[in-house]
Design a protein around this motif. Structure first.
Motif, PDB file in Angstrom:
ATOM      1  N   GLU A  89       0.828  -1.205   0.000  1.00  0.00           N
ATOM      2  CA  GLU A  89       0.000   0.000   0.000  1.00  0.00           C
ATOM      3  C   GLU A  89       0.862   1.254   0.000  1.00  0.00           C
ATOM      4  OE1 GLU A  89      -3.670   2.017   2.565  1.00  0.00           O
ATOM      5  OE2 GLU A  89      -2.757   0.141   3.218  1.00  0.00           O
ATOM      6  N   LEU A  90       1.929   1.249   0.783  1.00  0.00           N
ATOM      7  CA  LEU A  90       2.820   2.405   0.829  1.00  0.00           C
ATOM      8  C   LEU A  90       3.484   2.629  -0.522  1.00  0.00           C
ATOM      9  CD1 LEU A  90       4.335   4.655   2.298  1.00  0.00           C
ATOM     10  CD2 LEU A  90       5.983   2.941   3.103  1.00  0.00           C
ATOM     11  N   ARG A  91       3.963   1.563  -1.151  1.00  0.00           N
ATOM     12  CA  ARG A  91       4.596   1.704  -2.463  1.00  0.00           C
ATOM     13  C   ARG A  91       3.599   2.211  -3.499  1.00  0.00           C
ATOM     14  NH1 ARG A  91       8.096  -3.941  -2.437  1.00  0.00           N
ATOM     15  NH2 ARG A  91       9.931  -3.113  -1.355  1.00  0.00           N
ATOM     16  N   GLY A  92       2.357   1.710  -3.450  1.00  0.00           N
ATOM     17  CA  GLY A  92       1.340   2.197  -4.383  1.00  0.00           C
ATOM     18  C   GLY A  92       1.050   3.669  -4.184  1.00  0.00           C
ATOM     19  N   ARG A  93       1.005   4.084  -2.912  1.00  0.00           N
ATOM     20  CA  ARG A  93       0.749   5.504  -2.645  1.00  0.00           C
ATOM     21  C   ARG A  93       1.913   6.368  -3.102  1.00  0.00           C
ATOM     22  NH1 ARG A  93      -3.128   7.320   0.734  1.00  0.00           N
ATOM     23  NH2 ARG A  93      -4.093   5.402  -0.023  1.00  0.00           N
ATOM     24  N   LEU A  94       3.141   5.901  -2.884  1.00  0.00           N
ATOM     25  CA  LEU A  94       4.308   6.652  -3.341  1.00  0.00           C
ATOM     26  C   LEU A  94       4.342   6.737  -4.861  1.00  0.00           C
ATOM     27  CD1 LEU A  94       7.072   5.295  -0.922  1.00  0.00           C
ATOM     28  CD2 LEU A  94       6.019   7.565  -0.904  1.00  0.00           C
ATOM     29  N   ARG A  95       4.003   5.629  -5.538  1.00  0.00           N
ATOM     30  CA  ARG A  95       3.968   5.656  -6.998  1.00  0.00           C
ATOM     31  C   ARG A  95       2.943   6.679  -7.469  1.00  0.00           C
ATOM     32  NH1 ARG A  95       7.644   3.705 -10.362  1.00  0.00           N
ATOM     33  NH2 ARG A  95       7.677   1.696  -9.292  1.00  0.00           N
ATOM     34  N   TRP A  96       1.777   6.684  -6.826  1.00  0.00           N
ATOM     35  CA  TRP A  96       0.730   7.647  -7.173  1.00  0.00           C
ATOM     36  C   TRP A  96       1.231   9.080  -7.018  1.00  0.00           C
ATOM     37  CZ3 TRP A  96      -3.986   8.609  -9.108  1.00  0.00           C
ATOM     38  CH2 TRP A  96      -4.635   9.763  -8.696  1.00  0.00           C
ATOM     39  N   LEU A  97       2.048   9.326  -5.991  1.00  0.00           N
ATOM     40  CA  LEU A  97       2.536  10.670  -5.715  1.00  0.00           C
ATOM     41  C   LEU A  97       3.717  11.058  -6.601  1.00  0.00           C
ATOM     42  CD1 LEU A  97       2.355  10.642  -1.810  1.00  0.00           C
ATOM     43  CD2 LEU A  97       0.852  11.875  -3.385  1.00  0.00           C
ATOM     44  N   GLY A  98       4.143  10.161  -7.501  1.00  0.00           N
ATOM     45  CA  GLY A  98       5.204  10.495  -8.440  1.00  0.00           C
ATOM     46  C   GLY A  98       6.589  10.076  -8.006  1.00  0.00           C
ATOM     47  N   PHE A  99       6.679   9.260  -6.958  1.00  0.00           N
ATOM     48  CA  PHE A  99       7.981   8.784  -6.500  1.00  0.00           C
ATOM     49  C   PHE A  99       8.357   7.497  -7.231  1.00  0.00           C
ATOM     50  CE2 PHE A  99       6.833  11.688  -3.224  1.00  0.00           C
ATOM     51  CZ  PHE A  99       8.013  12.096  -2.608  1.00  0.00           C
ATOM     52  N   ALA A 100       9.658   7.200  -7.214  1.00  0.00           N
ATOM     53  CA  ALA A 100      10.163   5.954  -7.794  1.00  0.00           C
ATOM     54  C   ALA A 100      11.273   5.429  -6.884  1.00  0.00           C
ATOM     55  CB  ALA A 100      10.690   6.177  -9.208  1.00  0.00           C
ATOM     56  N   PRO A 101      11.499   4.111  -6.882  1.00  0.00           N
ATOM     57  CA  PRO A 101      12.519   3.543  -5.982  1.00  0.00           C
ATOM     58  C   PRO A 101      13.924   3.677  -6.556  1.00  0.00           C
ATOM     59  CG  PRO A 101      11.404   1.792  -7.190  1.00  0.00           C
ATOM     60  CD  PRO A 101      10.739   3.078  -7.606  1.00  0.00           C
ATOM     61  N   LEU A 102      14.764   4.438  -5.866  1.00  0.00           N
ATOM     62  CA  LEU A 102      16.177   4.499  -6.242  1.00  0.00           C
ATOM     63  C   LEU A 102      16.895   3.266  -5.711  1.00  0.00           C
ATOM     64  CD1 LEU A 102      18.393   6.177  -7.601  1.00  0.00           C
ATOM     65  CD2 LEU A 102      18.818   7.257  -5.378  1.00  0.00           C
ATOM     66  N   TYR A 103      16.576   2.896  -4.480  1.00  0.00           N
ATOM     67  CA  TYR A 103      17.027   1.651  -3.872  1.00  0.00           C
ATOM     68  C   TYR A 103      15.845   1.076  -3.094  1.00  0.00           C
ATOM     69  CZ  TYR A 103      21.662   3.611  -4.804  1.00  0.00           C
ATOM     70  OH  TYR A 103      22.755   4.158  -5.417  1.00  0.00           O
ATOM     71  N   ASP A 104      15.953  -0.153  -2.685  1.00  0.00           N
ATOM     72  CA  ASP A 104      14.901  -0.752  -1.887  1.00  0.00           C
ATOM     73  C   ASP A 104      14.732   0.040  -0.592  1.00  0.00           C
ATOM     74  OD1 ASP A 104      12.945  -2.541  -1.099  1.00  0.00           O
ATOM     75  OD2 ASP A 104      14.379  -3.851  -0.088  1.00  0.00           O
ATOM     76  N   GLY A 105      13.542   0.545  -0.380  1.00  0.00           N
ATOM     77  CA  GLY A 105      13.290   1.311   0.828  1.00  0.00           C
ATOM     78  C   GLY A 105      13.656   2.775   0.729  1.00  0.00           C
ATOM     79  N   LEU A 106      14.128   3.243  -0.445  1.00  0.00           N
ATOM     80  CA  LEU A 106      14.460   4.656  -0.632  1.00  0.00           C
ATOM     81  C   LEU A 106      13.834   5.127  -1.940  1.00  0.00           C
ATOM     82  CD1 LEU A 106      15.978   7.170   0.360  1.00  0.00           C
ATOM     83  CD2 LEU A 106      17.926   6.431  -1.045  1.00  0.00           C
ATOM     84  N   TRP A 107      12.779   5.926  -1.824  1.00  0.00           N
ATOM     85  CA  TRP A 107      12.041   6.429  -2.980  1.00  0.00           C
ATOM     86  C   TRP A 107      12.292   7.914  -3.126  1.00  0.00           C
ATOM     87  CZ3 TRP A 107       7.639   3.811  -5.585  1.00  0.00           C
ATOM     88  CH2 TRP A 107       7.645   2.430  -5.344  1.00  0.00           C
ATOM     89  N   ILE A 108      12.308   8.393  -4.388  1.00  0.00           N
ATOM     90  CA  ILE A 108      12.681   9.780  -4.627  1.00  0.00           C
ATOM     91  C   ILE A 108      11.718  10.446  -5.603  1.00  0.00           C
ATOM     92  CG2 ILE A 108      15.115   9.307  -4.198  1.00  0.00           C
ATOM     93  CD1 ILE A 108      15.539   9.525  -7.259  1.00  0.00           C
ATOM     94  N   SER A 109      11.711  11.774  -5.545  1.00  0.00           N
ATOM     95  CA  SER A 109      10.969  12.608  -6.494  1.00  0.00           C
ATOM     96  C   SER A 109      11.672  13.947  -6.595  1.00  0.00           C
ATOM     97  CB  SER A 109       9.528  12.814  -6.010  1.00  0.00           C
ATOM     98  OG  SER A 109       8.890  13.843  -6.768  1.00  0.00           O
ATOM     99  N   PRO A 110      11.675  14.570  -7.783  1.00  0.00           N
ATOM    100  CA  PRO A 110      12.267  15.903  -7.898  1.00  0.00           C
ATOM    101  C   PRO A 110      11.342  17.001  -7.388  1.00  0.00           C
ATOM    102  CG  PRO A 110      11.458  15.198 -10.024  1.00  0.00           C
ATOM    103  CD  PRO A 110      11.264  14.036  -9.088  1.00  0.00           C
ATOM    104  N   HIS A 111      10.152  16.640  -6.955  1.00  0.00           N
ATOM    105  CA  HIS A 111       9.169  17.624  -6.496  1.00  0.00           C
ATOM    106  C   HIS A 111       9.063  17.611  -4.975  1.00  0.00           C
ATOM    107  CE1 HIS A 111       8.165  17.898 -10.689  1.00  0.00           C
ATOM    108  NE2 HIS A 111       7.769  16.638 -10.727  1.00  0.00           N
TER     109      HIS A 111
END
Length: 350
Positions: A144-166
């Motif tokens: 659920e957390l990964r789906g929400r992060l994907r929705w918010l425009g984040f992507a996984p740089l490493y496992d457990g570390l998601w990033i966005s330029p915004h």
């Protein structure tokens, strides 16, 4: 990078502050599932008004897309159980419309789709990092957390570390509350180059694969423009094409969540794809609306004026209209079915 068709929910679940009650929209799959088609049809022509459609009309429209009558009735039943549709009855006839929760989630999704190529302004070259740690047995919460992060425009740089330029907005922060209490930390930081070693932040997205998806979209839909401009696409064909272009394009913003052009190769095809989507979707709005109204009119004596095809511009400012409040008065809550089986009853959903 996540494949376009691996995203579990293009519009995930309920959004705190957006939806009035939980709703689970169907999974987006390769191709068009009956439930996905039904949701797109209802959203494309009733989202602003939440107009009621006779169940027989929904069945007929899905039949034009290749869904059997039995499959269409099962689809309506399942969407009602998911909280996507609510039903009402007049004698032996049943009608359905989007629930408030589904309309709220779809409205938020529509805005995101329409805004995908709008100017994001200058980038401050800073990154938002979200680090999280969840126990291995919390698979559902992790998903659920990964789906929400994907929705918010984040992507996984490493496992457990998601990033966005915004930057993370207050609304986005609210959407993350409660998903992983005590297990999430958010940073806003600069990237430090390490002379060829280490992974660049933009590598969290496979820009080559994203560009291929854009190019495939452009190749698929560009040939239709002459026929659309000449008004040669009408009736069921217009509805099918409009549904398909929406179901195809809606995936692109989640693969390329408005990454700054500074990070992307020259000639990035985001804007051409968005312009093509608008030309097809808006260009087919009038003939598709006419057809949906005609089909619905074959199963009810109610005027079809609340069936309205919206444009891409409407998606940016999609909100319930006074007609929605009027339609609620015309159909008291006591008339609505509580379950899909009650709504279909002995009539078989006609």
């Amino acid at each position: 990078m996540t494949s376009p068709y691996d995203i579990e929910e293009i519009f995930p679940g309920d959004f705190p502050g957006d939806a009035v009650e939980p709703v689970l929209l169907p999974r987006r799959q390769t191709g068009n599932s009956p439930q996905g088609l039904a949701v797109t049809l209802l959203a494309d022509y009733t989202l602003r008004t939440r107009a009621w459609l006779p169940s027989a009309a929904i069945v007929a429209l899905l039949a034009e897309a290749g869904v059997s009558h039995a499959g269409a009735r099962t689809t309506i039943s399942r969407l009602a159980r998911r909280g996507v549709l609510e039903g009402s009855r007049r004698g032996r006839n049943s009608s359905y419309r989007l629930t408030e929760a589904a309309a709220s989630v779809l409205t938020a999704g529509g805005r995101a789709i329409a805004a995908t190529a709008t100017d994001t302004g200058p980038w401050d070259r800073r990154w938002t990092l979200i680090a999280f740690s969840l126990p291995q047995d919390e698979a559902t919460q992790r998903r659920e957390l990964r789906g929400r992060l994907r929705w918010l425009g984040f992507a996984p740089l490493y496992d457990g570390l998601w990033i966005s330029p915004h930057d993370l907005t207050d609304k986005a922060k609210a959407r993350l509350v409660g998903l992983a209490p005590g297990g999430v930390t958010v940073f806003r930081a600069d990237h430090v180059e390490l002379d060829g070693i280490g992974r660049k932040p933009v590598d969290a997205w496979d820009t080559t694969a994203i560009a291929r998806q854009y190019e495939a979209f452009l190749q698929r839909w560009s040939p239709l423009l002459p026929d659309i401009r000449a008004a040669r696409i009408t009736g069921a064909e217009a509805v099918r094409a409009r549904t398909e272009v929406m179901d195809t394009y809606r995936r692109l913003p989640y693969l390329d969540p408005r990454l700054p052009l500074d990070l992307l190769p020259p000639g990035w095809p985001r804007e051409p794809a968005r312009d093509l989507f608008a030309a097809v979707y808006d260009g087919l709005a009038a003939p598709a609306q006419d057809h949906v109204r005609a089909v619905a009119g074959g199963f009810t004596t109610d005027p079809p004026t609340l069936i309205r095809a919206h444009t891409v511009a409407d998606l940016l400012d999609c909100a319930p209209t006074p007609a929605d409040r009027e339609s609620r008065v015309r159909t008291p809550r006591t008339e609505r079915s509580r379950t899909a089986s009650r709504a279909f009853g002995a009539s078989g959903g006609s």
